[in-house]
Design a protein around this motif. Structure first.
Motif, PDB file in Angstrom:
ATOM      1  N   ASN A  65      84.579  25.933  11.435  1.00 35.56           N
ATOM      2  CA  ASN A  65      83.326  26.346  11.028  1.00 35.56           C
ATOM      3  C   ASN A  65      83.157  27.729  11.797  1.00 35.56           C
ATOM      4  O   ASN A  65      82.008  28.460  11.316  1.00 35.56           O
ATOM      5  N   THR A  66      83.892  28.218  12.627  1.00 35.38           N
ATOM      6  CA  THR A  66      83.805  29.333  13.212  1.00 35.38           C
ATOM      7  C   THR A  66      84.343  30.651  12.222  1.00 35.38           C
ATOM      8  O   THR A  66      85.193  30.511  11.724  1.00 35.38           O
ATOM      9  N   THR A  67      83.258  31.662  12.155  1.00 31.59           N
ATOM     10  CA  THR A  67      83.437  32.737  11.071  1.00 31.59           C
ATOM     11  C   THR A  67      84.622  33.805  11.805  1.00 31.59           C
ATOM     12  O   THR A  67      85.035  33.654  13.097  1.00 31.59           O
ATOM     13  N   SER A  68      85.163  34.509  10.977  1.00 28.13           N
ATOM     14  CA  SER A  68      86.175  35.339  11.713  1.00 28.13           C
ATOM     15  C   SER A  68      85.803  36.396  12.585  1.00 28.13           C
ATOM     16  O   SER A  68      86.396  36.518  13.603  1.00 28.13           O
ATOM     17  N   ASN A 104      88.330  30.318   7.272  1.00 21.87           N
ATOM     18  CA  ASN A 104      87.461  31.684   7.618  1.00 21.87           C
ATOM     19  C   ASN A 104      88.648  32.770   8.181  1.00 21.87           C
ATOM     20  O   ASN A 104      88.201  33.886   8.114  1.00 21.87           O
ATOM     21  N   TYR A 105      89.811  32.332   8.674  1.00 22.56           N
ATOM     22  CA  TYR A 105      90.826  33.191   9.315  1.00 22.56           C
ATOM     23  C   TYR A 105      92.112  32.460   9.199  1.00 22.56           C
ATOM     24  O   TYR A 105      92.080  31.246   9.176  1.00 22.56           O
ATOM     25  N   GLY A 228      81.462  22.628  24.902  1.00 20.82           N
ATOM     26  CA  GLY A 228      80.454  22.997  23.604  1.00 20.82           C
ATOM     27  C   GLY A 228      80.421  21.639  22.999  1.00 20.82           C
ATOM     28  O   GLY A 228      80.737  20.600  23.579  1.00 20.82           O
ATOM     29  N   GLY A 229      80.229  21.499  21.660  1.00 17.85           N
ATOM     30  CA  GLY A 229      80.261  20.369  21.043  1.00 17.85           C
ATOM     31  C   GLY A 229      80.901  20.593  19.243  1.00 17.85           C
ATOM     32  O   GLY A 229      80.706  21.675  19.107  1.00 17.85           O
ATOM     33  N   TRP A 230      81.208  19.753  18.848  1.00 19.28           N
ATOM     34  CA  TRP A 230      81.824  19.683  17.636  1.00 19.28           C
ATOM     35  C   TRP A 230      80.615  19.357  16.584  1.00 19.28           C
ATOM     36  O   TRP A 230      80.074  18.439  16.683  1.00 19.28           O
ATOM     37  N   GLY A 231      80.417  20.481  15.415  1.00 18.72           N
ATOM     38  CA  GLY A 231      79.685  19.797  14.463  1.00 18.72           C
ATOM     39  C   GLY A 231      78.295  20.107  14.581  1.00 18.72           C
ATOM     40  O   GLY A 231      77.609  20.852  13.617  1.00 18.72           O
ATOM     41  N   TYR A 232      77.650  19.553  15.560  1.00 17.27           N
ATOM     42  CA  TYR A 232      76.162  19.533  15.952  1.00 17.27           C
ATOM     43  C   TYR A 232      75.937  20.310  17.307  1.00 17.27           C
ATOM     44  O   TYR A 232      76.440  19.884  18.449  1.00 17.27           O
TER      45      TYR A 232
END
Length: 263
Positions: A65-68, A104-105, A228-232
Motif C-alpha cells: 500500500n506504500t506509494t513509490s 506501486n514500485y 507501525g501497523g499493517w492495514g489500519y
C-alpha cells in the motif's frame, strides 16, 4: 502514533571491545499507514541521539500500500540515521509488494532506493565489524528463491565472532541456536496488533515466538512488536516501538545499563 523506546541488555563472554556495542532495531513500519515524513524524521532524530554503533531495519518498512514516492521518502529519511558502522536492511514478506496485483514500485526500484541511501541490503549475506562481530541478514522465508540454511551460513564466518542473525520472521529458532549463533532479532508478528490476536497467536503457536526476550540454548532472541501497523492505523496490543540493544562483555555489564528499561 506514539512510538516508544524499548531497551535490552545482552551479556556475552566473547571477546568484544570493552565498551560493547549499541544496536538500534526498527521493524514493521509499513510506511504510509500511520506515519508521515515529519513523524518518521522525529523518530530518526531520536535514533541518531542514541549514538548507536549499528542501525538495523528488520523488514516490512514498506508494503503493497506504500506509494513509490512514500517508499523513496521512507528510505531517504531512514538513511540519515547516525551510527558508527552504518544502517543494515533485511527484507520482510511485504517490502517487495508481492501481495499486490499492480505494485506501486518494482523490486529493482526498491533495491535502488535503499542502496542510494547508503543502506546495506543483506540477503543471506554477512557483514563483519572489527574482526569481532558479524551481522547475518537472512533472505525472508517468503521469498521464492531458496535461502541458505543456518548451517550453511555458519561455515562462512569466524565462530569466535559475536554473531547477530537478523531474520524478519522469528523462525528456525532452535536451528539457529544449535548452530551457535549468539543473538537473533526479528519482527513480523506485531504481537497480533489488535486484541486478542496476539494471545490467540500464542495459544495456537502461529509463530515460534511472538514478542519480547527469550534464551534458547546459548542464544538470545528478541522479537519486536514493530514501529507501525499493517492495514489500519490501529493498535490495541503492545506498543509501537524501536529497540535499543546493548551488547556488553559479561564482566563489564555494570558499565552500561544494568537492566531492561521501557521508556
Amino acid at each position: 502514533f506514539h512510538v516508544v523506546r524499548t531497551e535490552y541488555n545482552i551479556q556475552t563472554q566473547k571477546n568484544i571491545c570493552e565498551e560493547g556495542y549499541r544496536i538500534v532495531l526498527l521493524s514493521d513500519l509499513h510506511y504510509g499507514v500511520s506515519m508521515n515524513d515529519n513523524n518518521l524524521q522525529d523518530v530518526v532524530n531520536r535514533i541518531s541521539a542514541e549514538q548507536a554503533d549499528i542501525v538495523v531495519l528488520d523488514g516490512d518498512i514498506v508494503d503493497e500500500n506504500t506509494t513509490s514516492e512514500q517508499m523513496q521518502s521512507a528510505f531517504r529519511i531512514l538513511g540519515q540515521a547516525d551510527s558508527t558502522y552504518g544502517v543494515y536492511y533485511v527484507y520482510g514478506n511485504h517490502d517487495k509488494s508481492r501481495y499486490a496485483i499492480n505494485p506501486n514500485y518494482t523490486e529493482e526500484e526498491l533495491k535502488e532506493a535503499i542502496s542510494e541511501c547508503r543502506i546495506k541490503i543483506l540477503e543471506d549475506d554477512i557483514y563483519e565489524i572489527n574482526n569481532e562481530l558479524c551481522i547475518i541478514g537472512r533472505k525472508d522465508r517468503s521469498d521464492s528463491e531458496e535461502r541458505k540454511s543456518a548451517q550453511d551460513l555458519v561455515s562462512e564466518f569466524n565462530k569466535d565472532y559475536y554473531t547477530i542473525i537478523v531474520d524478519h520472521q522469528p523462525c528456525e529458532i532452535n536451528e539457529n541456536s544449535e548452530n551457535g549463533y549468539d543473538l537473533m532479532v526479528s519482527g513480523h508478528t506485531h504481537f497480533g496488533q489488535i486484541w486478542p490476536l496476539g494471545h490467540l497467536m500464542n495459544l495456537f503457536k502461529i509463530n515460534e515466538m511472538n514478542y519480547g526476550y527469550e534464551r534458547v540454548g546459548n542464544m538470545d532472541i528478541i522479537v519486536s512488536s514493530g514501529m507501525g501497523g499493517w492495514g489500519y492505523p490501529i493498535r490495541t496490543e503492545k506498543k509501537c516501538e524501536y529497540l535499543i540493544i546493548n551488547i556488553v562483555k559479561e564482566i563489564n555489564f555494570g558499565k552500561r545499563r544494568s537492566r531492561l528499561k521501557i521508556t
